[in-house]
Design a protein around this motif. Structure first.
Motif, short mmCIF file in Angstrom:
data_model
loop_
_atom_site.label_atom_id
_atom_site.label_comp_id
_atom_site.label_asym_id
_atom_site.label_seq_id
_atom_site.Cartn_x
_atom_site.Cartn_y
_atom_site.Cartn_z
N ALA A 70 1.19 -0.74 -0.09
CA ALA A 70 -0.51 0.26 -0.13
C ALA A 70 0.59 1.54 -0.37
O ALA A 70 1.94 1.34 0.34
N VAL A 71 0.38 2.14 -0.72
CA VAL A 71 1.00 3.72 -0.46
C VAL A 71 0.01 4.93 -0.66
O VAL A 71 -1.04 4.41 -0.96
N TYR A 72 0.13 5.43 0.58
CA TYR A 72 -0.09 6.12 1.08
C TYR A 72 0.49 7.97 0.72
O TYR A 72 1.63 8.19 0.78
N PHE B 140 4.29 7.83 2.87
CA PHE B 140 4.71 7.10 3.20
C PHE B 140 4.10 5.24 2.45
O PHE B 140 3.17 5.53 2.15
N ALA B 141 4.82 4.32 2.78
CA ALA B 141 4.74 2.46 2.39
C ALA B 141 3.91 1.90 3.25
O ALA B 141 5.23 1.46 4.44
N VAL B 142 3.51 0.87 2.81
CA VAL B 142 3.20 -0.89 3.69
C VAL B 142 3.83 -1.99 3.02
O VAL B 142 2.59 -1.86 1.70
N ALA C 144 8.87 5.14 4.47
CA ALA C 144 8.82 6.31 4.71
C ALA C 144 10.58 7.28 4.31
O ALA C 144 10.98 7.21 4.85
N GLY C 145 10.25 7.27 2.87
CA GLY C 145 12.35 8.11 2.29
C GLY C 145 12.52 6.29 2.51
O GLY C 145 12.70 5.86 1.94
N GLU C 146 13.88 6.83 3.61
CA GLU C 146 15.40 6.36 2.61
C GLU C 146 14.82 5.40 4.76
O GLU C 146 15.36 4.12 4.81
#
Length: 183
Positions: free
Chosen positions: A32-34, A123-125, A152-154
């Motif tokens: 998932a990408v928020y 962010f992504a999950v 989130a990012g790096e």
């Protein structure tokens, strides 16, 4: 549509116990990408927009707070032409005319509205989700045990949680079930 759910953080020391209890549960990988505006306008308005890959296709979801702790507005819009591992860009117009769509319109009025607002990845999950449904005479509740990471990012952080979502029946049963899982 309204969603009623509880998410419980699972301590690392207890993850093995849940893995055993969910050993025969249906399993799927979720990505998932928020998204939000660069100024985080959606977050400030209590709204989340995500794209989640489900069985090879992407589904766009918008959720918004309702003023009730365990209840949210939710609208899902399949993106049938979007396939592959890279998420497409969200199209907020897909939620027009829905209760969460009205909340989106108000939150983004100053940013150009649903059609012109620029969104960025917040962010992504990525998780492995195992699910089962618990039914009683008063409710049907989906249990989802998620293990993976939030990115989130790096930076990334592990996530291990148990989600309990009411599918039908009495919301009090979700609370009772959550209480028993905590004990």
């Amino acid at each position: 549509m309204r969603e009623f759910e509880i998410k419980l953080a699972v301590p690392a020391a207890r993850a093995g116990e849940l893995e055993a209890r969910f050993a025969t549960a249906a399993t799927q990988a979720l990505h998932a990408v928020y998204f939000d505006t660069p100024e985080r306008d959606l977050s400030r308005a209590g709204i989340a927009v995500r794209l989640r890959q489900e069985e090879g296709a992407w589904v766009q979801t918008a959720k918004a707070t309702t003023g009730k702790v365990l209840s949210r507005l939710e609208d899902n819009a399949p993106l049938p032409s979007a396939h592959g591992d890279d998420p497409p860009l969200p199209d907020l117009r897909l939620h027009e005319g829905t209760p969460v769509g009205h909340r989106l319109e108000r939150a983004l009025k100053a940013c150009g509205g649903l059609a012109d607002t620029q969104l960025v990845v917040a962010f992504a999950v990525k998780v492995r989700r195992r699910t089962m449904v618990v039914e009683s005479s008063r409710a049907a509740i989906e249990l989802a045990f998620d293990q993976g990471e939030i990115i989130a990012g790096e930076q990334s952080r592990p996530v291990c949680e148990l989600e309990q979502e009411l599918k039908a029946g009495d919301p009090g049963e979700v609370l009772s079930l959550a209480r028993s899982w905590c004990e």
